[in-house]
Structure formats: C-alpha cells, structure tokens
Motif scaffolding. Sequence first.
Motif, PDB file in Angstrom:
ATOM      1  N   LEU A  96       0.831  -1.204   0.000  1.00 60.88           N
ATOM      2  CA  LEU A  96       0.000   0.000   0.000  1.00 60.88           C
ATOM      3  C   LEU A  96       0.866   1.254   0.000  1.00 60.88           C
ATOM      4  N   GLU A  97       1.964   1.222   0.765  1.00 56.49           N
ATOM      5  CA  GLU A  97       2.876   2.369   0.794  1.00 56.49           C
ATOM      6  C   GLU A  97       3.487   2.612  -0.577  1.00 56.49           C
ATOM      7  N   GLU A  98       3.853   1.511  -1.270  1.00 53.83           N
ATOM      8  CA  GLU A  98       4.424   1.638  -2.611  1.00 53.83           C
ATOM      9  C   GLU A  98       3.431   2.273  -3.582  1.00 53.83           C
ATOM     10  N   LEU A  99       2.143   2.009  -3.371  1.00 58.87           N
ATOM     11  CA  LEU A  99       1.098   2.547  -4.254  1.00 58.87           C
ATOM     12  C   LEU A  99       0.626   3.926  -3.811  1.00 58.87           C
ATOM     13  N   GLY A 100       1.124   4.381  -2.674  1.00 56.15           N
ATOM     14  CA  GLY A 100       0.702   5.684  -2.169  1.00 56.15           C
ATOM     15  C   GLY A 100      -0.715   5.696  -1.637  1.00 56.15           C
ATOM     16  N   ILE A 101      -1.174   4.532  -1.110  1.00 53.83           N
ATOM     17  CA  ILE A 101      -2.531   4.403  -0.578  1.00 53.83           C
ATOM     18  C   ILE A 101      -2.463   4.282   0.941  1.00 53.83           C
ATOM     19  N   SER A 102      -3.213   5.103   1.622  1.00 56.99           N
ATOM     20  CA  SER A 102      -3.264   5.026   3.073  1.00 56.99           C
ATOM     21  C   SER A 102      -3.898   3.705   3.501  1.00 56.99           C
ATOM     22  N   LYS A 103      -3.468   3.201   4.644  1.00 53.23           N
ATOM     23  CA  LYS A 103      -4.047   1.959   5.139  1.00 53.23           C
ATOM     24  C   LYS A 103      -5.527   2.161   5.455  1.00 53.23           C
ATOM     25  N   PRO A 104      -6.415   1.285   4.974  1.00 56.75           N
ATOM     26  CA  PRO A 104      -7.850   1.427   5.248  1.00 56.75           C
ATOM     27  C   PRO A 104      -8.147   1.448   6.739  1.00 56.75           C
ATOM     28  N   SER A 105      -9.106   2.281   7.105  1.00 56.19           N
ATOM     29  CA  SER A 105      -9.506   2.389   8.507  1.00 56.19           C
ATOM     30  C   SER A 105     -10.646   1.446   8.860  1.00 56.19           C
ATOM     31  N   SER A 106     -11.251   0.830   7.839  1.00 54.66           N
ATOM     32  CA  SER A 106     -12.333  -0.122   8.083  1.00 54.66           C
ATOM     33  C   SER A 106     -12.380  -1.151   6.970  1.00 54.66           C
ATOM     34  N   GLN A 107     -13.059  -2.259   7.263  1.00 52.95           N
ATOM     35  CA  GLN A 107     -13.218  -3.347   6.297  1.00 52.95           C
ATOM     36  C   GLN A 107     -14.687  -3.745   6.221  1.00 52.95           C
ATOM     37  N   GLU A 108     -15.133  -4.057   5.015  1.00 55.56           N
ATOM     38  CA  GLU A 108     -16.529  -4.441   4.818  1.00 55.56           C
ATOM     39  C   GLU A 108     -16.625  -5.635   3.872  1.00 55.56           C
ATOM     40  N   LEU A 109     -17.637  -6.451   4.087  1.00 53.49           N
ATOM     41  CA  LEU A 109     -17.948  -7.549   3.176  1.00 53.49           C
ATOM     42  C   LEU A 109     -19.209  -7.190   2.411  1.00 53.49           C
ATOM     43  N   CYS A 110     -19.117  -7.174   1.092  1.00 54.05           N
ATOM     44  CA  CYS A 110     -20.295  -6.994   0.238  1.00 54.05           C
ATOM     45  C   CYS A 110     -20.689  -8.378  -0.275  1.00 54.05           C
ATOM     46  N   LEU A 111     -21.733  -8.925   0.293  1.00 59.38           N
ATOM     47  CA  LEU A 111     -22.174 -10.271  -0.065  1.00 59.38           C
ATOM     48  C   LEU A 111     -23.466 -10.181  -0.862  1.00 59.38           C
ATOM     49  N   LYS A 112     -23.375 -10.466  -2.151  1.00 58.27           N
ATOM     50  CA  LYS A 112     -24.551 -10.535  -3.005  1.00 58.27           C
ATOM     51  C   LYS A 112     -25.025 -11.978  -3.002  1.00 58.27           C
ATOM     52  N   ALA A 113     -26.154 -12.217  -2.334  1.00 56.51           N
ATOM     53  CA  ALA A 113     -26.647 -13.580  -2.166  1.00 56.51           C
ATOM     54  C   ALA A 113     -27.948 -13.794  -2.927  1.00 56.51           C
ATOM     55  N   PHE A 114     -28.061 -14.964  -3.541  1.00 56.66           N
ATOM     56  CA  PHE A 114     -29.295 -15.416  -4.179  1.00 56.66           C
ATOM     57  C   PHE A 114     -29.766 -16.624  -3.369  1.00 56.66           C
ATOM     58  N   LEU A 115     -30.866 -16.463  -2.667  1.00 54.12           N
ATOM     59  CA  LEU A 115     -31.295 -17.468  -1.701  1.00 54.12           C
ATOM     60  C   LEU A 115     -32.520 -18.230  -2.196  1.00 54.12           C
ATOM     61  N   PHE A 116     -32.536 -19.544  -1.910  1.00 55.70           N
ATOM     62  CA  PHE A 116     -33.611 -20.424  -2.336  1.00 55.70           C
ATOM     63  C   PHE A 116     -34.109 -21.216  -1.129  1.00 55.70           C
ATOM     64  N   LEU A 117     -35.421 -21.262  -0.964  1.00 57.91           N
ATOM     65  CA  LEU A 117     -36.036 -21.948   0.170  1.00 57.91           C
ATOM     66  C   LEU A 117     -36.622 -23.286  -0.268  1.00 57.91           C
ATOM     67  N   PRO A 118     -36.799 -24.205   0.695  1.00 56.96           N
ATOM     68  CA  PRO A 118     -37.572 -25.409   0.371  1.00 56.96           C
ATOM     69  C   PRO A 118     -38.951 -25.006  -0.143  1.00 56.96           C
ATOM     70  N   ASN A 119     -39.463 -25.773  -1.067  1.00 58.45           N
ATOM     71  CA  ASN A 119     -40.747 -25.418  -1.665  1.00 58.45           C
ATOM     72  C   ASN A 119     -41.823 -25.228  -0.601  1.00 58.45           C
ATOM     73  N   LYS A 120     -42.552 -24.118  -0.688  1.00 59.70           N
ATOM     74  CA  LYS A 120     -43.672 -23.762   0.190  1.00 59.70           C
ATOM     75  C   LYS A 120     -43.236 -23.249   1.567  1.00 59.70           C
ATOM     76  N   MET A 121     -41.939 -23.132   1.829  1.00 51.86           N
ATOM     77  CA  MET A 121     -41.522 -22.506   3.081  1.00 51.86           C
ATOM     78  C   MET A 121     -41.741 -21.000   2.974  1.00 51.86           C
ATOM     79  N   ALA A 122     -42.252 -20.399   4.031  1.00 57.22           N
ATOM     80  CA  ALA A 122     -42.569 -18.970   4.018  1.00 57.22           C
ATOM     81  C   ALA A 122     -41.315 -18.129   4.219  1.00 57.22           C
TER      82      ALA A 122
END
Length: 232
Positions: free
Chosen positions: A120-146
């Motif tokens: 990061l120093e070589e690229l001139g980027i400051s160290k991030p102050s936070s981390q996040e997970l972006c989770l794009k989920a496609f969810l499937f339920l058993p048939n007829k489950m609410a």
Amino acid sequence: MNESNFSFPKDSVLGMQAEACFEAYLKQSNNFELLTANLQIQGTKETLGELDYIVRNLKTEKIVHIELACKFYLYDEKAGTLEEQKWIGPNRKDSLFDKLEKVKLKQFPLLQAPETIQKLEELGISKPSSQELCLKAFLFLPNKMAAAIFPKPFQDCIVGHYIKPNDLEEDKTALYAIPNKKEWLLPIEIVANWYTFSEIKQLIDAQLKINKSPLIYKKTPHIMERFFIIWW
C-alpha cells in the motif's frame, strides 16, 4: 450505472462476472473512488492472498477495504445448528458459515500483514480504517416454506425455491431452461434455449446422476420462476 460503457463478461466464471459488475459500479459511483482492485499480496515464496477493492468514501474521506462475494445458497434446516450453517451451496460443498469464517480468519487479517502495508505504501494508498464484506446472495427456500420467518435482509435476497426430483410435475403450458453457471447472473428473459417438459427432464436427470443440482427456469404465459432440483 451507464450500461453503454460496460460489457458483461459472459464467458467468465460467475465470480469474475460479479467482480466485473462491482468494479464497473465503483468506477461510476458518486459515493466512492476506486483506488485499487484485485491487489495481490506477495510473500517471499508465494502469494499470500488478494484484497478485492480499496476505495475512498467520498462523503467521509475514509479509506475502506471491501471484500466481494456472490453466492447461491439453499436453506437446509438440518445442515447445522447455527443459522449461517443452514445456508448451503446447491451441491453441499460450501455454506454461508464457511464464507464468513474465511473472510474473518483469512481475508480481513491479510490487511494487517507487513507485506500488505508495504504494498500500500508503494502505491501511495493510506491503510484502510475499516473493512466491509459486500455479499450478493441469491437465496432459495424449500418449496412452500414462508420467506416471512427470516430477517428482512435475508427476505430481500430470496429469489426462488428448491424441490426434489419426484416433486417436478409436468406442465404442458410451460417451457423450461437449464442455464449453465456462467448464465446464472443474466436476466431470465434473455436466456435463449428453452425446452419442453420431456426434453428438460432428460437434461435434469443427466445432472442429477453426477450429483449436480441444476438451476431450472420455468415460464408460462402467466409466470416466470426459478428453482433448483436437488440430488441430495
């Protein structure tokens, strides 16, 4: 996002497709500035890992490390004791719990490695102050489950259901498609190959014989739906 400037990488694997879409979003976002993407961190003998994205939040000016995941999960109440263990891959090879553990124990800690800080120093980027997970989920339920029994963030990601082979009933008004995994992120409407029930049944059986749970699209004059047929 300005779609005219983006070409969907339809021949890439699903994970790389998701990365390309997210990177295109970041580059055109008014909220973030993309500083680097897919940053490989090299050790003395091998690659230690990769940081997906480092961005600057243009509203707070904070530097953020973002890990991206795009997953298709089916809910199996018997797959574990924790809720995260009950969301599993179509072929039972992974789970939401596994992914969260990998992020927590491997991907996020990589930011603290001396090799990462040096890069990061070589690229001139400051160290991030936070981390996040972006989770794009496609969810499937058993048939007829609410869906209503799940928290709203999960409800918002539920896109279909799953059934066992014996639960597949013939519908003469319907056409069926069996997209390959590279097509899972594409809109159903642009899928080209559609089959009758007898034709799709043969294709489904071929997948089930090799322990693959196929994703099926079904369309009638009135509805369009998607569901998995499980081999387990």
